[in-house]
Design an enzyme around this catalytic site. Structure first.
Site, PDB file in Angstrom:
ATOM      1  N   CYS A  82       0.855  -1.189   0.000  1.00  0.00           N
ATOM      2  CA  CYS A  82       0.000   0.000   0.000  1.00  0.00           C
ATOM      3  C   CYS A  82       0.890   1.238   0.000  1.00  0.00           C
ATOM      4  O   CYS A  82       1.918   1.287   0.673  1.00  0.00           O
ATOM      5  CB  CYS A  82      -0.958  -0.008   1.191  1.00  0.00           C
ATOM      6  SG  CYS A  82      -0.324   0.745   2.689  1.00  0.00           S
ATOM      7  N   GLU A  83       0.476   2.218  -0.790  1.00  0.00           N
ATOM      8  CA  GLU A  83       1.327   3.392  -0.951  1.00  0.00           C
ATOM      9  C   GLU A  83       1.239   4.340   0.251  1.00  0.00           C
ATOM     10  O   GLU A  83       2.033   5.260   0.366  1.00  0.00           O
ATOM     11  CB  GLU A  83       1.003   4.133  -2.245  1.00  0.00           C
ATOM     12  CG  GLU A  83      -0.361   4.774  -2.297  1.00  0.00           C
ATOM     13  CD  GLU A  83      -0.629   5.404  -3.652  1.00  0.00           C
ATOM     14  OE1 GLU A  83       0.054   5.047  -4.621  1.00  0.00           O
ATOM     15  OE2 GLU A  83      -1.530   6.262  -3.716  1.00  0.00           O
ATOM     16  N   HIS A  84       0.294   4.103   1.142  1.00  0.00           N
ATOM     17  CA  HIS A  84       0.164   4.992   2.303  1.00  0.00           C
ATOM     18  C   HIS A  84       1.071   4.587   3.456  1.00  0.00           C
ATOM     19  O   HIS A  84       1.524   5.441   4.218  1.00  0.00           O
ATOM     20  CB  HIS A  84      -1.288   5.032   2.783  1.00  0.00           C
ATOM     21  CG  HIS A  84      -2.232   5.476   1.716  1.00  0.00           C
ATOM     22  ND1 HIS A  84      -3.378   4.787   1.392  1.00  0.00           N
ATOM     23  CD2 HIS A  84      -2.159   6.522   0.859  1.00  0.00           C
ATOM     24  CE1 HIS A  84      -3.983   5.412   0.395  1.00  0.00           C
ATOM     25  NE2 HIS A  84      -3.270   6.451   0.054  1.00  0.00           N
ATOM     26  N   HIS A  85       1.321   3.284   3.607  1.00  0.00           N
ATOM     27  CA  HIS A  85       2.112   2.813   4.749  1.00  0.00           C
ATOM     28  C   HIS A  85       3.287   1.925   4.339  1.00  0.00           C
ATOM     29  O   HIS A  85       4.060   1.501   5.187  1.00  0.00           O
ATOM     30  CB  HIS A  85       1.230   2.015   5.707  1.00  0.00           C
ATOM     31  CG  HIS A  85       0.001   2.748   6.156  1.00  0.00           C
ATOM     32  ND1 HIS A  85      -1.209   2.622   5.518  1.00  0.00           N
ATOM     33  CD2 HIS A  85      -0.183   3.628   7.155  1.00  0.00           C
ATOM     34  CE1 HIS A  85      -2.103   3.395   6.125  1.00  0.00           C
ATOM     35  NE2 HIS A  85      -1.509   4.021   7.109  1.00  0.00           N
ATOM     36  N   GLN A  88      -5.579  -0.400  -3.814  1.00  0.00           N
ATOM     37  CA  GLN A  88      -6.273  -1.542  -4.423  1.00  0.00           C
ATOM     38  C   GLN A  88      -7.173  -1.125  -5.587  1.00  0.00           C
ATOM     39  O   GLN A  88      -7.273  -1.820  -6.593  1.00  0.00           O
ATOM     40  CB  GLN A  88      -7.089  -2.263  -3.341  1.00  0.00           C
ATOM     41  CG  GLN A  88      -7.730  -3.547  -3.827  1.00  0.00           C
ATOM     42  CD  GLN A  88      -8.487  -4.265  -2.723  1.00  0.00           C
ATOM     43  OE1 GLN A  88      -8.138  -4.161  -1.546  1.00  0.00           O
ATOM     44  NE2 GLN A  88      -9.515  -5.002  -3.092  1.00  0.00           N
ATOM     45  N   HIS A 142      -5.469  -6.059   4.066  1.00  0.00           N
ATOM     46  CA  HIS A 142      -4.446  -5.018   4.175  1.00  0.00           C
ATOM     47  C   HIS A 142      -3.776  -5.090   5.534  1.00  0.00           C
ATOM     48  O   HIS A 142      -4.418  -4.915   6.559  1.00  0.00           O
ATOM     49  CB  HIS A 142      -5.085  -3.640   3.972  1.00  0.00           C
ATOM     50  CG  HIS A 142      -5.562  -3.421   2.569  1.00  0.00           C
ATOM     51  ND1 HIS A 142      -4.995  -2.501   1.718  1.00  0.00           N
ATOM     52  CD2 HIS A 142      -6.540  -4.030   1.862  1.00  0.00           C
ATOM     53  CE1 HIS A 142      -5.615  -2.545   0.544  1.00  0.00           C
ATOM     54  NE2 HIS A 142      -6.559  -3.461   0.605  1.00  0.00           N
ATOM     55  N   CYS A 184      -1.878  -3.018   6.820  1.00  0.00           N
ATOM     56  CA  CYS A 184      -1.914  -1.735   7.539  1.00  0.00           C
ATOM     57  C   CYS A 184      -3.179  -1.635   8.386  1.00  0.00           C
ATOM     58  O   CYS A 184      -3.205  -0.922   9.382  1.00  0.00           O
ATOM     59  CB  CYS A 184      -1.777  -0.553   6.587  1.00  0.00           C
ATOM     60  SG  CYS A 184      -3.024  -0.434   5.311  1.00  0.00           S
TER      61      CYS A 184
HETATM   62 ZN   LIG Z   1      -2.057   1.258   4.080  1.00  0.00          ZN
END
Ligand SMILES: [Zn+2]
Length: 215
Positions: free
Chosen positions: A100-103, A141, A169, A171
């Site tokens: 995931c590009e956020h975490h 996703q 996920h 995260c």
């Molecule tokens: Zn994430």
């Protein structure tokens, strides 16, 4: 020789101190940066188990994001064939591992791909390869799902494409959101999969038949 102060005095991007700190960072090698990350999380990078960890992390990160430098159209080139077949082609349960590009934490799951040809098909083994190219990038996703569908649409211009991604996920699972058993489902329907409810339902029921006792 003047030493460069790592902590900028001002937050402004144009500050000369900041500029020097940034250029010092860009000179650092990948393992040096990761060594620093280990220090910042309170670890001792010199202890036995961590000695080669920065090098291993570099290798792993580069592998897990190598899809950024791969061309999906190139992968499909040479694997498209003329056929008379005009029924649904479906490949279920393609394993998917992404970040995931956020975490930068993994999300893992399964991809189901279907299309109805319009004179051309894609070699079946290329569909998992296509999933990998987009999964081995920093992703969300939803985007992963549409990129797979749109690439197939563009490559062989079928009557329609359907892609469903089911994923868990880390995260969410590891950070105390406590949704340990929930999975996110995303879909992208193009052409007849979008316009015809019957086609869409055939696809979805074929997926459900399998996943009810699986994923
Ligand atoms: Zn994430």
């Amino acid at each position: 020789m003047k030493t460069v102060e790592m902590k900028p005095k001002s937050r402004s991007i144009s500050s000369p101190d900041n500029g020097r700190a940034a250029s010092k960072l860009s000179e650092a090698s990948f393992p040096e940066l990761l060594h620093e990350v280990l220090l910042r999380i309170g670890e001792d990078p010199s202890r036995d188990g961590l000695q080669r960890t920065p090098e291993r992390m570099e290798k792993a990160l580069k592998f897990l994001t190598k899809g950024h430098s791969e061309n999906p159209e190139e992968i499909l080139r040479g694997a498209m064939f003329d056929v008379d077949y005009d029924e649904m082609v479906i490949v279920r349960d393609i394993e998917m591992f992404s970040l995931c590009e956020h975490h930068l934490l993994p999300f893992i799951g399964k991809v189901h791909v279907a299309y109805i040809p319009n004179g051309k098909v894609i070699g079946l083994s290329k569909l998992p390869r296509l999933v990998d190219v987009f999964a081995r990038r920093l992703q969300v996703q939803e985007r992963l799902t549409t990129q797979i569908a749109e690439t197939i649409q563009k490559a062989i211009n079928p009557q329609g494409v359907g892609v469903v991604v089911e994923a868990r996920h880390l995260c969410m699972m590891m950070r105390g959101v406590e949704k340990q058993h929930s999975s996110a489902v995303t879909s992208s329907m193009l052409g007849c999969f979008r316009q015809e409810q019957e086609t869409r339902e055939e696809f979805l029921s074929l997926i459900r038949a399998r996943t009810a006792n699986g994923f």
